[in-house]
Each structure stands twice: as C-alpha cells, then as structure tokens.
Design an enzyme around this catalytic site. Structure first.
Site, PDB file in Angstrom:
ATOM      1  N   PHE A  50       0.753  -1.212   0.014  1.00 30.35           N
ATOM      2  CA  PHE A  50      -0.076  -0.005  -0.064  1.00 30.35           C
ATOM      3  C   PHE A  50       0.953   1.263  -0.086  1.00 30.35           C
ATOM      4  O   PHE A  50       0.606   2.199  -0.595  1.00 30.35           O
ATOM      5  CB  PHE A  50      -0.923  -0.098   1.147  1.00 30.35           C
ATOM      6  CG  PHE A  50      -2.076   0.951   1.195  1.00 30.35           C
ATOM      7  CD1 PHE A  50      -3.078   1.034   0.504  1.00 30.35           C
ATOM      8  CD2 PHE A  50      -1.746   2.202   2.030  1.00 30.35           C
ATOM      9  CE1 PHE A  50      -4.069   1.986   0.522  1.00 30.35           C
ATOM     10  CE2 PHE A  50      -2.767   3.188   1.982  1.00 30.35           C
ATOM     11  CZ  PHE A  50      -3.882   3.031   1.234  1.00 30.35           C
ATOM     12  N   GLU A  51       2.088   0.958   0.644  1.00 29.90           N
ATOM     13  CA  GLU A  51       2.826   2.448   0.770  1.00 29.90           C
ATOM     14  C   GLU A  51       3.680   2.607  -0.671  1.00 29.90           C
ATOM     15  O   GLU A  51       4.420   3.643  -0.664  1.00 29.90           O
ATOM     16  CB  GLU A  51       3.793   2.078   1.850  1.00 29.90           C
ATOM     17  CG  GLU A  51       3.061   2.450   3.005  1.00 29.90           C
ATOM     18  CD  GLU A  51       2.132   1.237   3.586  1.00 29.90           C
ATOM     19  OE1 GLU A  51       1.132   1.397   4.427  1.00 29.90           O
ATOM     20  OE2 GLU A  51       2.362  -0.096   3.278  1.00 29.90           O
ATOM     21  N   HIS A 104      -9.435  -7.438   2.050  1.00 26.80           N
ATOM     22  CA  HIS A 104      -8.296  -6.489   2.197  1.00 26.80           C
ATOM     23  C   HIS A 104      -7.295  -6.792   0.943  1.00 26.80           C
ATOM     24  O   HIS A 104      -6.739  -5.552   0.398  1.00 26.80           O
ATOM     25  CB  HIS A 104      -7.395  -7.013   3.520  1.00 26.80           C
ATOM     26  CG  HIS A 104      -6.247  -6.284   3.732  1.00 26.80           C
ATOM     27  ND1 HIS A 104      -5.891  -5.043   4.252  1.00 26.80           N
ATOM     28  CD2 HIS A 104      -4.968  -6.699   3.538  1.00 26.80           C
ATOM     29  CE1 HIS A 104      -4.840  -4.578   4.157  1.00 26.80           C
ATOM     30  NE2 HIS A 104      -4.090  -5.593   3.855  1.00 26.80           N
ATOM     31  N   VAL A 152       4.437  -7.807  -2.283  1.00 25.89           N
ATOM     32  CA  VAL A 152       3.717  -9.231  -2.380  1.00 25.89           C
ATOM     33  C   VAL A 152       2.365  -8.855  -1.600  1.00 25.89           C
ATOM     34  O   VAL A 152       2.380  -8.306  -0.411  1.00 25.89           O
ATOM     35  CB  VAL A 152       4.472 -10.433  -1.907  1.00 25.89           C
ATOM     36  CG1 VAL A 152       4.733 -10.225  -0.464  1.00 25.89           C
ATOM     37  CG2 VAL A 152       3.606 -11.564  -2.252  1.00 25.89           C
ATOM     38  N   ILE A 158      -0.913 -11.586  -0.487  1.00 28.60           N
ATOM     39  CA  ILE A 158      -1.395 -12.794  -0.460  1.00 28.60           C
ATOM     40  C   ILE A 158      -2.808 -12.707  -0.085  1.00 28.60           C
ATOM     41  O   ILE A 158      -3.327 -12.254   0.913  1.00 28.60           O
ATOM     42  CB  ILE A 158      -0.451 -13.790   0.223  1.00 28.60           C
ATOM     43  CG1 ILE A 158       0.669 -13.788  -0.316  1.00 28.60           C
ATOM     44  CG2 ILE A 158      -0.976 -14.846   0.303  1.00 28.60           C
ATOM     45  CD1 ILE A 158       1.898 -14.566   0.525  1.00 28.60           C
ATOM     46  N   ARG A 214       7.668 -17.323  -7.515  1.00 29.18           N
ATOM     47  CA  ARG A 214       7.847 -16.333  -8.351  1.00 29.18           C
ATOM     48  C   ARG A 214       8.936 -15.175  -7.853  1.00 29.18           C
ATOM     49  O   ARG A 214       9.467 -14.197  -8.415  1.00 29.18           O
ATOM     50  CB  ARG A 214       6.608 -15.169  -8.641  1.00 29.18           C
ATOM     51  CG  ARG A 214       5.681 -16.014  -9.437  1.00 29.18           C
ATOM     52  CD  ARG A 214       4.211 -15.486  -9.115  1.00 29.18           C
ATOM     53  NE  ARG A 214       3.338 -16.306  -9.986  1.00 29.18           N
ATOM     54  CZ  ARG A 214       2.868 -17.286  -9.911  1.00 29.18           C
ATOM     55  NH1 ARG A 214       3.100 -18.195  -9.065  1.00 29.18           N
ATOM     56  NH2 ARG A 214       1.919 -17.865 -10.896  1.00 29.18           N
ATOM     57  N   GLY A 258      -8.826 -14.188   3.807  1.00 30.36           N
ATOM     58  CA  GLY A 258     -10.362 -14.210   3.853  1.00 30.36           C
ATOM     59  C   GLY A 258     -11.256 -12.838   3.971  1.00 30.36           C
ATOM     60  O   GLY A 258     -12.381 -13.061   4.180  1.00 30.36           O
ATOM     61  N   THR A 259     -10.456 -11.782   3.626  1.00 38.56           N
ATOM     62  CA  THR A 259     -11.194 -10.714   3.806  1.00 38.56           C
ATOM     63  C   THR A 259     -10.817  -9.789   2.224  1.00 38.56           C
ATOM     64  O   THR A 259      -9.931 -10.305   1.474  1.00 38.56           O
ATOM     65  CB  THR A 259     -10.834  -9.695   5.042  1.00 38.56           C
ATOM     66  OG1 THR A 259      -9.369  -9.498   4.754  1.00 38.56           O
ATOM     67  CG2 THR A 259     -10.747 -10.436   6.228  1.00 38.56           C
TER      68      THR A 259
END
Length: 162
Positions: free
Chosen positions: A62-63, A91, A83, A85, A130, A88-89
């Site tokens: 995000f930064e 986000h 990265v 990943i 990767r 379950g939300t």
C-alpha cells in the site's frame, strides 16, 4: 522508419549510461521480498547501476505508490516491489487495487518508468514460486527491474528524437 526500444530482457545490451534508478520494496513477507529485491539488484548489478541506485524499504504494498512518486521526481525509473497474498477478507482487493492504480498513475503523471513488481497471489506458494529464490520457478524481481530499465532507456530515446 526509425526503431526506438527493443523487446529484449537482456539488460546487458541496454545503454543505461547516466540513468538514475530507484528500488522501493515492501517489507511484508521477508522471504519473498528478499528474493524479489535480490533479483532487482542482480539486474542493476549486471548493467553497473547497483552502486548508484537508491534502495528504499517501506512497510507494505500500500505504501509503494507514495514513495515511488517521491522517487520518480529525482530518478529516471523506479522498480516497485511487493507481495499481497489473498486472505479471507477484501483487504487483498483493496491493497492490490491501490498499488496497481497508484503506480500506474505515477508512471503516466511523471512520464517515468515505474516497474510494477507487486506479486498478487492466491497463496504463499505462488509468491515463493515467483520470488527468484533458489527453488523458485520465476525471478520477478529481476524481470521487473529489466523492464524498468528497458522502458527508461526507451523514454530517454524518445525524448532525444522528439
């Protein structure tokens, strides 16, 4: 007809003289990020730019845009590495969207080469595959640095022929 830029990833064939490159890398997920950052550094080392490059670490993906924007003011290219990943939300969706949109906007607004090296993976194994580690199938850090260098060279050539 003139030919500017090539579709090569052989960085050793690029004339990178005088280019100023930065790498901004997230810190989240240390193993994956160390691999991505290592790959980017290998590409820069191959062309003799590692010692003159700026490397900055940030908290997470995000930064990346805000720091990349700042670096783009003083550099010809910025390699942005991170990265995310899937969890379950939602986000994952918000962070991926913000990173992608932000980095793309910076490239267009500044006219600088901004390499998008944010892995957006469903699970940790996809990221490890990767990351450019010894057991990885791909080296996205290297690939993104190579693409950033290639684009920076092409942009410089375009400005000289404009």
């Amino acid at each position: 007809m003139s030919s500017i830029g090539t579709a090569t990833t052989d960085v050793t064939q690029l004339d990178v003289s005088g280019l100023k490159i930065a790498v901004v890398a997230a810190s989240w997920h240390e193993q994956v990020m160390d691999g991505l950052l290592g790959g980017a550094k290998r590409a820069l080392e191959q062309v003799g730019l590692l010692d003159t490059s700026t490397v900055v670490r940030v908290a997470g993906a995000f930064e990346l845009p805000v720091v990349s924007q700042s670096l783009a003011q003083t550099h010809d290219g910025v390699v942005a590495l991170g990265v995310v990943i899937r969890g379950g939300t939602p986000h994952f969706d918000y962070v991926c969207s913000a990173a992608c949109d932000g980095l793309g906007r910076i490239a267009l607004d500044t006219g600088k080469s901004i390499g998008f090296g944010v892995l957006t993976c469903d699970d940790e194994q996809q990221a490890l595959d990767r990351a450019g580690l010894a057991e990885s199938q791909e080296d996205k850090g290297y690939d993104v640095a190579a693409a950033t260098l290639q684009t920076a060279v092409t942009l410089r050539e375009l400005s000289q022929h404009g």
